[in-house]
Design a protein around this motif. Structure first.
Motif, short mmCIF file in Angstrom:
data_model
loop_
_atom_site.label_atom_id
_atom_site.label_comp_id
_atom_site.label_asym_id
_atom_site.label_seq_id
_atom_site.Cartn_x
_atom_site.Cartn_y
_atom_site.Cartn_z
N LYS A 175 23.27 36.27 51.55
CA LYS A 175 24.30 37.31 51.67
C LYS A 175 24.50 38.10 50.38
N VAL A 176 23.85 37.68 49.31
CA VAL A 176 24.01 38.36 48.02
C VAL A 176 23.19 39.65 48.01
N LYS A 211 30.48 42.56 49.14
CA LYS A 211 31.90 42.38 48.84
C LYS A 211 32.15 40.91 48.59
N LEU A 212 32.89 40.61 47.54
CA LEU A 212 33.09 39.22 47.13
C LEU A 212 33.84 38.41 48.18
N LYS A 213 34.88 38.98 48.73
CA LYS A 213 35.71 38.23 49.69
C LYS A 213 35.10 38.23 51.09
N GLU A 214 34.76 39.40 51.60
CA GLU A 214 34.30 39.51 52.98
C GLU A 214 32.87 39.00 53.15
N ASP A 215 31.93 39.49 52.33
CA ASP A 215 30.52 39.15 52.52
C ASP A 215 30.16 37.77 51.96
N THR A 250 40.08 32.81 46.06
CA THR A 250 40.56 33.12 44.71
C THR A 250 39.94 32.23 43.65
N LEU A 251 39.88 30.94 43.91
CA LEU A 251 39.30 30.00 42.94
C LEU A 251 37.81 30.26 42.76
N ASP A 252 37.09 30.51 43.85
CA ASP A 252 35.67 30.83 43.76
C ASP A 252 35.45 32.11 42.96
N ASN A 253 36.31 33.08 43.19
CA ASN A 253 36.22 34.35 42.47
C ASN A 253 36.38 34.13 40.97
N VAL A 254 37.32 33.29 40.57
CA VAL A 254 37.52 32.98 39.15
C VAL A 254 36.28 32.31 38.58
N GLU A 255 35.68 31.39 39.32
CA GLU A 255 34.48 30.71 38.85
C GLU A 255 33.31 31.68 38.69
N VAL A 256 33.20 32.62 39.62
CA VAL A 256 32.14 33.63 39.52
C VAL A 256 32.36 34.50 38.28
N ILE A 257 33.58 34.94 38.06
CA ILE A 257 33.88 35.76 36.88
C ILE A 257 33.56 35.00 35.60
N MET A 258 33.91 33.71 35.56
CA MET A 258 33.61 32.90 34.38
C MET A 258 32.09 32.76 34.18
N ALA A 259 31.33 32.61 35.25
CA ALA A 259 29.88 32.53 35.15
C ALA A 259 29.30 33.85 34.64
N VAL A 260 29.85 34.96 35.10
CA VAL A 260 29.40 36.29 34.65
C VAL A 260 29.72 36.47 33.17
N GLU A 261 30.92 36.06 32.77
CA GLU A 261 31.30 36.16 31.35
C GLU A 261 30.33 35.38 30.48
N GLU A 264 41.38 43.36 34.65
CA GLU A 264 40.12 43.97 35.10
C GLU A 264 39.48 43.13 36.19
N ALA A 265 39.53 41.81 36.05
CA ALA A 265 38.93 40.91 37.05
C ALA A 265 39.60 41.09 38.40
N ASN A 266 40.90 41.35 38.41
CA ASN A 266 41.62 41.54 39.67
C ASN A 266 41.20 42.82 40.39
N LYS A 267 40.67 43.78 39.64
CA LYS A 267 40.22 45.04 40.23
C LYS A 267 38.83 44.94 40.84
N ILE A 268 38.07 43.91 40.49
CA ILE A 268 36.70 43.77 40.94
C ILE A 268 36.70 43.15 42.33
N SER A 269 36.22 43.93 43.32
CA SER A 269 36.21 43.44 44.70
C SER A 269 34.81 43.31 45.27
N ASN A 270 33.81 43.88 44.59
CA ASN A 270 32.44 43.77 45.07
C ASN A 270 31.47 43.72 43.90
N THR A 271 30.23 43.45 44.20
CA THR A 271 29.24 43.31 43.12
C THR A 271 28.98 44.65 42.42
N THR A 272 29.15 45.75 43.12
CA THR A 272 28.97 47.06 42.50
C THR A 272 29.99 47.26 41.38
#
Length: 136
Positions: free
Chosen positions: A78-79, A84-88, A93-104, A115-123
């Motif tokens: 699905k990547v 979209k992070l939530k839908e696709d 919320t916890l998974d999203n935080v872990e993804v942001i930490m991995a990206v950082e 800024e992280a709260n504004k990110i809703s998709n990979t684009t």
């Protein structure tokens, strides 16, 4: 992080403007010997170097997609660069935080919560990393 940098730059500018002494030619010379009459502290060459140091969007896209596919709780099929992070990707919320930490960690950047709260998709994430001057 950006707020800290901006505050540091403001303090630096303030110290140049207010702690200077008069130079020999009557111009005001700042703490570091910069003439205050000119507002430019950085040359256009240094600005071009800063832009040149930004990561290529294609490289960011490839690395980000590979990173997302390697995360255990993300379905690799699905990547995509526009998922979209939530839908696709079905991230809560916890998974999203872990993804942001991995990206950082992957790109050696600090993404503020605002800024992280504004990110809703990979684009959004690709655009943020590609425009970040400290991304590696």
């Amino acid at each position: 992080m950006q707020q800290v940098v901006r505050a540091g730059l403001r303090a630096f500018r303030y110290s140049i403007r207010n702690n200077g002494r008069r130079g020999g030619g009557g111009e005001r010379v700042g703490v570091l010997g910069l003439i205050e009459g000119s507002r430019r502290c950085f040359s256009s060459q240094s600005a071009a170097i800063a832009v040149a140091n930004l990561l290529d969007k294609k490289e960011v896209t490839t690395r980000l997609v590979d990173l997302l596919k390697s995360i255990p709780f993300v379905d690799p099929s699905k990547v995509s660069p526009s998922a979209k992070l939530k839908e696709d990707l079905q991230l809560d919320t916890l998974d999203n935080v872990e993804v942001i930490m991995a990206v950082e960690k992957e790109f050696a950047v600090d993404i503020p919560d605002t800024e992280a709260n504004k990110i809703s998709n990979t684009t959004d994430l690709i655009d943020y990393i590609a425009a970040h001057p400290q991304a590696k």
